[in-house]
Scaffold this motif. Structure first.
Motif, PDB file in Angstrom:
ATOM      1  N   GLY A  57       0.774  -1.232   0.000  1.00  0.00           N
ATOM      2  CA  GLY A  57       0.000   0.000   0.000  1.00  0.00           C
ATOM      3  C   GLY A  57       0.802   1.276   0.000  1.00  0.00           C
ATOM      4  N   ASN A  58       1.982   1.270   0.627  1.00  0.00           N
ATOM      5  CA  ASN A  58       2.783   2.481   0.753  1.00  0.00           C
ATOM      6  C   ASN A  58       4.172   2.123   1.269  1.00  0.00           C
ATOM      7  OD1 ASN A  58       2.631   2.584   3.830  1.00  0.00           O
ATOM      8  ND2 ASN A  58       0.472   2.664   3.282  1.00  0.00           N
ATOM      9  N   GLY A  59       5.035   3.112   1.374  1.00  0.00           N
ATOM     10  CA  GLY A  59       6.409   2.870   1.795  1.00  0.00           C
ATOM     11  C   GLY A  59       6.544   2.484   3.253  1.00  0.00           C
ATOM     12  N   ALA A 182      14.328  -4.652   0.797  1.00  0.00           N
ATOM     13  CA  ALA A 182      14.235  -3.193   0.703  1.00  0.00           C
ATOM     14  C   ALA A 182      12.787  -2.766   0.600  1.00  0.00           C
ATOM     15  CB  ALA A 182      15.011  -2.680  -0.510  1.00  0.00           C
ATOM     16  N   GLY A 183      12.484  -1.608   1.180  1.00  0.00           N
ATOM     17  CA  GLY A 183      11.164  -1.012   1.067  1.00  0.00           C
ATOM     18  C   GLY A 183      11.194   0.235   0.206  1.00  0.00           C
ATOM     19  N   PHE A 184      10.264   0.331  -0.737  1.00  0.00           N
ATOM     20  CA  PHE A 184      10.138   1.487  -1.631  1.00  0.00           C
ATOM     21  C   PHE A 184       8.799   2.175  -1.410  1.00  0.00           C
ATOM     22  CE2 PHE A 184      13.296  -0.957  -3.937  1.00  0.00           C
ATOM     23  CZ  PHE A 184      14.128   0.008  -4.491  1.00  0.00           C
ATOM     24  N   SER A 185       8.803   3.479  -1.577  1.00  0.00           N
ATOM     25  CA  SER A 185       7.579   4.266  -1.641  1.00  0.00           C
ATOM     26  C   SER A 185       7.411   4.794  -3.057  1.00  0.00           C
ATOM     27  CB  SER A 185       7.655   5.447  -0.669  1.00  0.00           C
ATOM     28  OG  SER A 185       6.616   6.383  -0.925  1.00  0.00           O
ATOM     29  N   PHE A 186       6.177   4.775  -3.542  1.00  0.00           N
ATOM     30  CA  PHE A 186       5.844   5.401  -4.827  1.00  0.00           C
ATOM     31  C   PHE A 186       4.883   6.570  -4.611  1.00  0.00           C
ATOM     32  CE2 PHE A 186       6.543   0.810  -5.874  1.00  0.00           C
ATOM     33  CZ  PHE A 186       7.793   0.977  -6.458  1.00  0.00           C
ATOM     34  N   TYR A 187       5.028   7.221  -3.466  1.00  0.00           N
ATOM     35  CA  TYR A 187       4.281   8.459  -3.197  1.00  0.00           C
ATOM     36  C   TYR A 187       4.464   9.392  -4.397  1.00  0.00           C
ATOM     37  CZ  TYR A 187       2.664  12.491  -0.447  1.00  0.00           C
ATOM     38  OH  TYR A 187       1.978  13.588   0.021  1.00  0.00           O
ATOM     39  N   PRO A 188       3.441  10.175  -4.746  1.00  0.00           N
ATOM     40  CA  PRO A 188       3.484  10.931  -6.002  1.00  0.00           C
ATOM     41  C   PRO A 188       4.723  11.799  -6.226  1.00  0.00           C
ATOM     42  CG  PRO A 188       1.265  10.962  -5.139  1.00  0.00           C
ATOM     43  CD  PRO A 188       2.110  10.285  -4.093  1.00  0.00           C
ATOM     44  N   GLY A 196      -1.158   8.336  -6.311  1.00  0.00           N
ATOM     45  CA  GLY A 196      -1.746   8.104  -5.004  1.00  0.00           C
ATOM     46  C   GLY A 196      -0.725   7.344  -4.185  1.00  0.00           C
ATOM     47  N   ASP A 197      -1.139   6.767  -3.076  1.00  0.00           N
ATOM     48  CA  ASP A 197      -0.211   5.981  -2.261  1.00  0.00           C
ATOM     49  C   ASP A 197       0.096   4.646  -2.921  1.00  0.00           C
ATOM     50  OD1 ASP A 197       0.582   7.418   0.057  1.00  0.00           O
ATOM     51  OD2 ASP A 197      -1.434   7.224   0.870  1.00  0.00           O
ATOM     52  N   ALA A 198       1.346   4.219  -2.801  1.00  0.00           N
ATOM     53  CA  ALA A 198       1.763   2.922  -3.341  1.00  0.00           C
ATOM     54  C   ALA A 198       3.156   2.615  -2.805  1.00  0.00           C
ATOM     55  CB  ALA A 198       1.781   2.945  -4.872  1.00  0.00           C
ATOM     56  N   GLY A 199       3.481   1.337  -2.725  1.00  0.00           N
ATOM     57  CA  GLY A 199       4.801   0.939  -2.256  1.00  0.00           C
ATOM     58  C   GLY A 199       5.143  -0.450  -2.739  1.00  0.00           C
ATOM     59  N   ALA A 200       6.380  -0.876  -2.464  1.00  0.00           N
ATOM     60  CA  ALA A 200       6.811  -2.214  -2.867  1.00  0.00           C
ATOM     61  C   ALA A 200       7.989  -2.662  -2.012  1.00  0.00           C
ATOM     62  CB  ALA A 200       7.194  -2.252  -4.346  1.00  0.00           C
ATOM     63  N   ILE A 201       8.170  -3.970  -1.983  1.00  0.00           N
ATOM     64  CA  ILE A 201       9.298  -4.621  -1.301  1.00  0.00           C
ATOM     65  C   ILE A 201      10.057  -5.418  -2.338  1.00  0.00           C
ATOM     66  CG2 ILE A 201       9.885  -6.449   0.355  1.00  0.00           C
ATOM     67  CD1 ILE A 201       7.085  -5.536   1.706  1.00  0.00           C
ATOM     68  N   THR A 202      11.386  -5.328  -2.312  1.00  0.00           N
ATOM     69  CA  THR A 202      12.218  -6.165  -3.172  1.00  0.00           C
ATOM     70  C   THR A 202      13.114  -7.033  -2.297  1.00  0.00           C
ATOM     71  OG1 THR A 202      13.861  -4.384  -3.355  1.00  0.00           O
ATOM     72  CG2 THR A 202      12.234  -4.573  -5.130  1.00  0.00           C
ATOM     73  N   THR A 203      13.375  -8.242  -2.764  1.00  0.00           N
ATOM     74  CA  THR A 203      14.232  -9.176  -2.035  1.00  0.00           C
ATOM     75  C   THR A 203      14.631 -10.315  -2.963  1.00  0.00           C
ATOM     76  OG1 THR A 203      14.406 -10.554  -0.031  1.00  0.00           O
ATOM     77  CG2 THR A 203      12.286 -10.556  -1.165  1.00  0.00           C
ATOM     78  N   ASN A 226      -6.579 -18.172   6.632  1.00  0.00           N
ATOM     79  CA  ASN A 226      -5.629 -17.222   7.203  1.00  0.00           C
ATOM     80  C   ASN A 226      -4.543 -17.951   7.984  1.00  0.00           C
ATOM     81  OD1 ASN A 226      -8.458 -15.883   7.041  1.00  0.00           O
ATOM     82  ND2 ASN A 226      -7.012 -14.188   7.014  1.00  0.00           N
ATOM     83  N   GLU A 227      -3.314 -17.817   7.479  1.00  0.00           N
ATOM     84  CA  GLU A 227      -2.168 -18.472   8.100  1.00  0.00           C
ATOM     85  C   GLU A 227      -1.502 -17.582   9.147  1.00  0.00           C
ATOM     86  OE1 GLU A 227       1.973 -20.589   6.527  1.00  0.00           O
ATOM     87  OE2 GLU A 227       0.371 -20.084   5.114  1.00  0.00           O
ATOM     88  N   TYR A 228      -1.594 -16.260   8.954  1.00  0.00           N
ATOM     89  CA  TYR A 228      -0.976 -15.293   9.861  1.00  0.00           C
ATOM     90  C   TYR A 228      -1.985 -14.216  10.248  1.00  0.00           C
ATOM     91  CZ  TYR A 228       3.311 -17.244   7.826  1.00  0.00           C
ATOM     92  OH  TYR A 228       4.299 -18.095   7.400  1.00  0.00           O
ATOM     93  N   ILE A 229      -1.677 -13.499  11.336  1.00  0.00           N
ATOM     94  CA  ILE A 229      -2.407 -12.274  11.645  1.00  0.00           C
ATOM     95  C   ILE A 229      -1.823 -11.203  10.730  1.00  0.00           C
ATOM     96  CG2 ILE A 229      -2.905 -10.527  13.396  1.00  0.00           C
ATOM     97  CD1 ILE A 229      -2.696 -12.732  15.487  1.00  0.00           C
ATOM     98  N   GLY A 230      -2.505 -10.984   9.621  1.00  0.00           N
ATOM     99  CA  GLY A 230      -1.924 -10.152   8.566  1.00  0.00           C
ATOM    100  C   GLY A 230      -2.452  -8.734   8.544  1.00  0.00           C
ATOM    101  N   PHE A 231      -2.273  -8.093   7.406  1.00  0.00           N
ATOM    102  CA  PHE A 231      -2.590  -6.679   7.223  1.00  0.00           C
ATOM    103  C   PHE A 231      -3.362  -6.511   5.925  1.00  0.00           C
ATOM    104  CE2 PHE A 231       1.265  -7.333   9.552  1.00  0.00           C
ATOM    105  CZ  PHE A 231       1.174  -6.463  10.624  1.00  0.00           C
ATOM    106  N   ASN A 232      -3.914  -5.339   5.741  1.00  0.00           N
ATOM    107  CA  ASN A 232      -4.523  -4.995   4.451  1.00  0.00           C
ATOM    108  C   ASN A 232      -3.642  -3.922   3.824  1.00  0.00           C
ATOM    109  OD1 ASN A 232      -6.010  -4.235   2.268  1.00  0.00           O
ATOM    110  ND2 ASN A 232      -7.767  -3.476   3.418  1.00  0.00           N
ATOM    111  N   SER A 233      -2.668  -4.339   3.051  1.00  0.00           N
ATOM    112  CA  SER A 233      -1.743  -3.387   2.416  1.00  0.00           C
ATOM    113  C   SER A 233      -1.373  -3.909   1.038  1.00  0.00           C
ATOM    114  CB  SER A 233      -0.488  -3.207   3.273  1.00  0.00           C
ATOM    115  OG  SER A 233       0.360  -2.240   2.693  1.00  0.00           O
ATOM    116  N   ARG A 234      -2.268  -3.667   0.100  1.00  0.00           N
ATOM    117  CA  ARG A 234      -2.086  -4.179  -1.253  1.00  0.00           C
ATOM    118  C   ARG A 234      -1.891  -3.022  -2.222  1.00  0.00           C
ATOM    119  NH1 ARG A 234      -7.422  -7.574   0.078  1.00  0.00           N
ATOM    120  NH2 ARG A 234      -8.200  -5.442  -0.096  1.00  0.00           N
ATOM    121  N   LEU A 235      -0.979  -3.179  -3.146  1.00  0.00           N
ATOM    122  CA  LEU A 235      -0.809  -2.195  -4.215  1.00  0.00           C
ATOM    123  C   LEU A 235      -2.055  -2.216  -5.089  1.00  0.00           C
ATOM    124  CD1 LEU A 235       0.895  -0.223  -5.916  1.00  0.00           C
ATOM    125  CD2 LEU A 235       1.915  -2.209  -7.038  1.00  0.00           C
TER     126      LEU A 235
END
Length: 366
Positions: A57-59, A182-188, A196-203, A226-235
């Motif tokens: 969802g974001n950085g 690594a964590g990336f932000s694609f903030y405008p 809008g808000d957006a982000g990504a992880i590379t590994t 549900n395997e984990y207690i997760g989050f709602n953070s989708r691009l």
């Protein structure tokens, strides 16, 4: 008036493609984790030279989900210490705290706005498990030295690459491929910015990538399981579509940013203005061009009078923020001086030569 950053003008270059892609998006009727997300993840992983990219969802979420992923894998535990530069945007520190870990702030070096490596080494304790270097303003952290320290002490290295899209070291390795993840932000406003808000992880770690893909989507291993207690953070699929349109222009935009930076560095000559350090290679993509002045209020008033836009990145260091009162008794003199003196001047890739010349003339006349 020369604005600090004209986002409308930057994105106007892609307007027709955006509109066509939005029509395709509407016609497809598929809005969450669709084909554009999958395609962008492949394209951005290829760009960074990594095996995996996970859109989020974001950085801030990108950094937190990396830490949560390592916790799920048993590589990190609650209250483990993560070393981070005291001179950074607060999001870096928030990600560590929100993941239940302990940020340990390290004093900076004035010339590179980044870790003092001696302080970094001396801050490692039996609780230290990771280092989170920040490629601040678009300049790579001293990753060779950081990775050497990490290897010696068996520590994870997690890049905050939110401002460093396309920066590469002398061996040609990209930001996002210089640590464990690594964590990336694609903030405008970023060099590669969404609408809008957006982000990504590379590994390159398959196990981590698999876990984070589950964590970003409520911790699901399959629909409603549900395997984990997760989050709602989708691009968002539409943001992924816009990023796919802009990604091919990223290198050219970064080259233009370096051209402007070199022009500033070679022709701004004013003893009242301290210019940033730059070794003229691709390790800096100049997300920001940050100068230092002793009387910032006087200087910024002067810029306003001369119709030159500016911003301050950042006026208050994390350890002096009300949200982080537990750090308020700490003292980081170099970091505090940096935050009192920094001013960011325009360095957008759509600045024309006349605008660059005017900025230089105004700064030299201060």
């Amino acid at each position: 008036m020369i604005s600090f950053l004209d986002l409308h003008k930057i994105n106007l270059r892609f307007e027709t493609e955006f509109k066509n892609k939005f029509t395709d998006f509407l016609d497809a009727g598929y809005y969450i984790l669709g084909s554009n997300v999958t395609a962008f993840e492949e394209e951005y992983a290829n760009y960074c030279g990594t095996k995996y990219c996970i859109g989020v969802g974001n950085g801030l979420d990108a950094l937190r989900l990396i830490l949560e992923g390592y916790k799920a894998l048993g590589k990190l535990s609650d209250d483990d210490e993560v070393l981070v530069a005291s001179n950074t945007y607060i999001a870096t520190v928030l990600a560590i705290k929100q993941a239940g870990l302990t940020p340990v702030l390290i004093e900076s070096k004035d010339d590179i706005f980044n870790f003092n490596l001696n302080e970094l080494s001396n801050s490692i304790t039996s609780k230290t498990r990771a280092i989170m270097p920040v490629h601040l303003y678009g300049q790579l952290s001293p990753m060779d030295a950081i990775n050497e320290i990490a290897t010696k002490n068996n520590l994870l290295v997690i890049e905050d690459a939110a401002q460093a899209h396309g920066a590469k070291n002398k061996e040609g390795q990209m930001a996002g491929n210089l640590g464990d993840a690594a964590g990336f932000s694609f903030y405008p406003t970023k060099n590669l910015g969404a609408l809008g808000d957006a982000g990504a992880i590379t590994t390159n770690n398959e196990e981590l990538a698999v876990v984070i893909k589950k964590l970003r989507n409520y911790g699901t291993s399959s629909k409603y399981v549900n395997e984990y207690i997760g989050f709602n953070s989708r691009l968002d699929d539409i943001q992924a579509a816009f990023l796919r349109i802009k990604l091919p222009s990223l290198n050219a935009d970064n080259i233009r940013r370096r051209e402007i930076a070199n022009q500033y560095l070679s022709t701004i000559n004013n003893p009242k203005i301290k210019l940033p350090t730059f070794n003229e290679n691709e390790s800096h993509v100049f997300h920001l061009f940050v100068i230092q002045v002793s009387n910032r209020e006087e200087f910024t008033n002067y810029l306003t009078q001369n119709e030159i836009g500016f911003l301050i990145h950042y006026p208050i260091p994390p350890h002096q923020q009300e949200a982080l009162l537990e750090y308020s008794k700490l003292s980081f003199p170099i970091t505090e001086k940096i935050h009192q003196q920094v001013v960011s001047i325009p360095i957008s890739p759509i600045l024309n030569n006349n605008e660059v010349t005017k900025i230089i003339e105004v700064l030299n006349s201060y």
